[in-house]
Design a protein around this motif. Structure first.
Motif, PDB file in Angstrom:
ATOM      1  N   LYS A 299      79.118  48.929  62.742  1.00 39.14           N
ATOM      2  CA  LYS A 299      78.610  47.503  63.329  1.00 39.14           C
ATOM      3  C   LYS A 299      78.399  47.538  64.734  1.00 39.14           C
ATOM      4  O   LYS A 299      77.106  47.051  65.304  1.00 39.14           O
ATOM      5  N   LEU A 300      79.180  48.042  65.474  1.00 34.80           N
ATOM      6  CA  LEU A 300      79.019  48.135  66.963  1.00 34.80           C
ATOM      7  C   LEU A 300      77.632  49.005  67.297  1.00 34.80           C
ATOM      8  O   LEU A 300      76.906  48.507  68.154  1.00 34.80           O
ATOM      9  N   ALA A 301      77.409  50.328  66.667  1.00 37.37           N
ATOM     10  CA  ALA A 301      76.213  50.898  66.836  1.00 37.37           C
ATOM     11  C   ALA A 301      75.135  50.094  66.490  1.00 37.37           C
ATOM     12  O   ALA A 301      74.207  50.215  67.059  1.00 37.37           O
ATOM     13  N   SER A 302      75.222  49.486  65.360  1.00 41.42           N
ATOM     14  CA  SER A 302      73.820  48.765  64.865  1.00 41.42           C
ATOM     15  C   SER A 302      73.500  47.443  65.754  1.00 41.42           C
ATOM     16  O   SER A 302      72.300  47.419  66.225  1.00 41.42           O
ATOM     17  N   ALA A 303      74.529  46.926  66.478  1.00 35.37           N
ATOM     18  CA  ALA A 303      74.291  45.872  67.478  1.00 35.37           C
ATOM     19  C   ALA A 303      73.829  46.449  68.758  1.00 35.37           C
ATOM     20  O   ALA A 303      73.121  45.893  69.241  1.00 35.37           O
ATOM     21  N   LEU A 304      74.251  47.564  69.157  1.00 34.53           N
ATOM     22  CA  LEU A 304      73.675  48.247  70.361  1.00 34.53           C
ATOM     23  C   LEU A 304      72.387  49.128  69.972  1.00 34.53           C
ATOM     24  O   LEU A 304      71.673  49.734  71.141  1.00 34.53           O
ATOM     25  N   GLY A 305      72.079  49.490  68.695  1.00 31.88           N
ATOM     26  CA  GLY A 305      70.761  49.963  68.375  1.00 31.88           C
ATOM     27  C   GLY A 305      71.086  51.627  68.667  1.00 31.88           C
ATOM     28  O   GLY A 305      70.131  52.159  68.716  1.00 31.88           O
ATOM     29  N   SER A 306      71.995  52.052  68.047  1.00 32.01           N
ATOM     30  CA  SER A 306      72.494  53.501  68.477  1.00 32.01           C
ATOM     31  C   SER A 306      72.155  54.200  66.953  1.00 32.01           C
ATOM     32  O   SER A 306      72.629  53.808  66.011  1.00 32.01           O
ATOM     33  N   GLY A 307      71.494  55.404  67.282  1.00 33.77           N
ATOM     34  CA  GLY A 307      71.278  56.266  66.120  1.00 33.77           C
ATOM     35  C   GLY A 307      72.296  57.420  65.898  1.00 33.77           C
ATOM     36  O   GLY A 307      72.151  58.090  64.987  1.00 33.77           O
ATOM     37  N   SER A 308      73.052  57.640  66.967  1.00 27.40           N
ATOM     38  CA  SER A 308      74.202  58.675  66.814  1.00 27.40           C
ATOM     39  C   SER A 308      75.472  58.440  67.394  1.00 27.40           C
ATOM     40  O   SER A 308      75.572  57.600  68.333  1.00 27.40           O
ATOM     41  N   ARG A 309      76.367  59.216  67.382  1.00 27.35           N
ATOM     42  CA  ARG A 309      77.581  58.914  67.778  1.00 27.35           C
ATOM     43  C   ARG A 309      77.664  59.256  69.568  1.00 27.35           C
ATOM     44  O   ARG A 309      78.187  58.587  70.265  1.00 27.35           O
ATOM     45  N   ALA A 310      76.810  60.207  69.763  1.00 24.96           N
ATOM     46  CA  ALA A 310      76.736  60.472  71.258  1.00 24.96           C
ATOM     47  C   ALA A 310      76.054  59.440  72.014  1.00 24.96           C
ATOM     48  O   ALA A 310      76.325  59.153  73.134  1.00 24.96           O
ATOM     49  N   GLN A 311      74.934  58.813  71.330  1.00 26.37           N
ATOM     50  CA  GLN A 311      73.955  57.884  71.942  1.00 26.37           C
ATOM     51  C   GLN A 311      75.034  56.847  71.874  1.00 26.37           C
ATOM     52  O   GLN A 311      74.636  55.952  72.841  1.00 26.37           O
ATOM     53  N   LEU A 312      75.878  56.247  70.865  1.00 31.51           N
ATOM     54  CA  LEU A 312      76.598  55.259  71.074  1.00 31.51           C
ATOM     55  C   LEU A 312      77.423  55.165  72.464  1.00 31.51           C
ATOM     56  O   LEU A 312      77.517  54.009  72.936  1.00 31.51           O
ATOM     57  N   GLY A 313      78.133  56.268  72.641  1.00 29.00           N
ATOM     58  CA  GLY A 313      79.058  56.185  74.002  1.00 29.00           C
ATOM     59  C   GLY A 313      78.046  55.771  75.267  1.00 29.00           C
ATOM     60  O   GLY A 313      78.441  55.383  75.984  1.00 29.00           O
ATOM     61  N   TYR A 314      76.751  56.698  75.183  1.00 28.97           N
ATOM     62  CA  TYR A 314      75.946  56.158  76.235  1.00 28.97           C
ATOM     63  C   TYR A 314      75.575  54.730  76.355  1.00 28.97           C
ATOM     64  O   TYR A 314      75.499  54.283  77.559  1.00 28.97           O
ATOM     65  N   LEU A 315      75.194  54.401  75.091  1.00 24.21           N
ATOM     66  CA  LEU A 315      74.954  52.531  74.992  1.00 24.21           C
ATOM     67  C   LEU A 315      75.927  52.083  75.459  1.00 24.21           C
ATOM     68  O   LEU A 315      75.719  50.700  75.909  1.00 24.21           O
TER      69      LEU A 315
END
Length: 326
Positions: A299-315
């Motif tokens: 859900k966190l990845a979806s809210a931030l628009g992340s497509g990968s785990r690595a991108q999620l940390g950056y976002l």
């Protein structure tokens, strides 16, 4: 075939097999269920979760969950009460000798190693039996059995009856534990307070600000009994620090979404993700199972628009959510 089904679905009273859970849920939704449907899960009848329909013997009606829970708790309550009675009797046996011990404890006695669950529980029972003013506890969620959980909560009962103030800290996930909530509702009054916080690291029990108990090993089979005044004072300050930041259990859920769409628990997960913790470690620190943790991460990845785990940390780092108060 009936005997084989009974053996297949034999499990402890505190568990319910997947088939039984699905059938019980269906019965609660529809108000009844046919006898033929429950043949695959005889545990439902063994646990008395279903009873015959008075109007039609081919149907069964579900026992309300609140009544079923109360029935499950009764034998556990009886066992805990008996253990409490035995611990108080032991305390009475040794009470005459306490007055003879006028010397302050030697430094070697200020830290005592307790090994084994029986010895740890005996020391806790004795300390709580002697507690006269206040009990403070920190109880992180874990995979320890519900019996141990109820045992800890039941220790509060005689303290409340003696007028001792009780303050206990749990993680937010405790709000979804029906056994814990049932006991909290029974015990809560003016002198008993329960609060929750997103993250707790270790278990802590303090009696009268004079003796404290902390785990010495992850499997909780070794604990330390601390009577050094300086150490106990320090642990009291740690407890007060956490208490001031916790949320009363009587208030609403702390998982509400902020204006940015990120819930409080997801803020906590984001912080741990950026620190480099894996899913299992995050779940353990926040007192939830790994599946729930991964659902929050998704859900966190979806809210931030992340497509990968690595991108999620950056976002997460770029979004600035870690600079906000959850």
């Amino acid at each position: 075939m009936a005997n084989r089904n009974k053996e297949t679905h034999s499990h402890p009273l505190t568990e319910l097999c997947p088939e039984g859970g699905e059938l019980y849920a269906r019965a609660l939704r529809t108000g009844r269920i046919s006898r033929a449907d429950v043949e695959a899960a005889p545990c439902l009848l063994e646990f008395a979760l279903l009873h015959p329909d008075p109007d039609d013997a081919t149907w069964l009606r579900p026992l309300p969950p609140t009544v079923a829970l109360a029935q499950r708790l009764q034998p556990i309550e009886r066992e805990i009460t008996e253990r409490r009675r035995m611990s108080i009797e032991l305390a009475d046996v040794f009470e005459p000798f306490m007055a003879l011990n006028t010397q302050p404890p030697a430094s070697s006695d200020s830290i005592m190693v307790l090994e084994g669950g029986d010895r740890i529980n005996a020391a806790l029972n004795l300390a709580t039996a002697q507690c006269r003013s206040e009990l403070m506890t920190v109880q992180p969620s874990d995979r320890i059995s519900e019996h141990s959980l109820l045992q800890a909560l039941e220790r509060d009962r005689p303290l409340v009856e003696r007028g001792v103030r009780v303050r206990s800290l749990y993680q937010h996930t405790a709000r979804h534990n029906p056994e814990k909530l049932a006991y909290v509702e029974q015990l809560s009054d003016g002198k008993v307070e329960y609060r929750t916080i997103d993250e707790l690291v270790e278990r802590l029990i303090i009696c009268d600000a004079t003796v404290a108990f902390i785990p010495a090993r992850d499997d909780q089979q070794v604990a330390l009994e601390l009577r050094h005044p300086g150490l106990v004072r320090y642990l009291v300050k740690v407890f007060e620090f956490l208490w001031d930041r916790a949320v009363p259990l009587s208030t609403g859920t702390p998982y509400g979404a902020a204006p940015d769409g990120i819930t409080d628990i997801q803020h906590s997960i984001a912080k741990l993700l950026v620190e480099g913790h894996v899913d299992e470690a995050i779940a353990r620190r926040l007192g939830m199972n790994v599946r729930t943790c991964r659902a929050h991460i998704a859900k966190l990845a979806s809210a931030l628009g992340s497509g990968s785990r690595a991108q999620l940390g950056y976002l997460i780092a770029q979004s600035g959510i870690l600079n906000q108060e959850p």
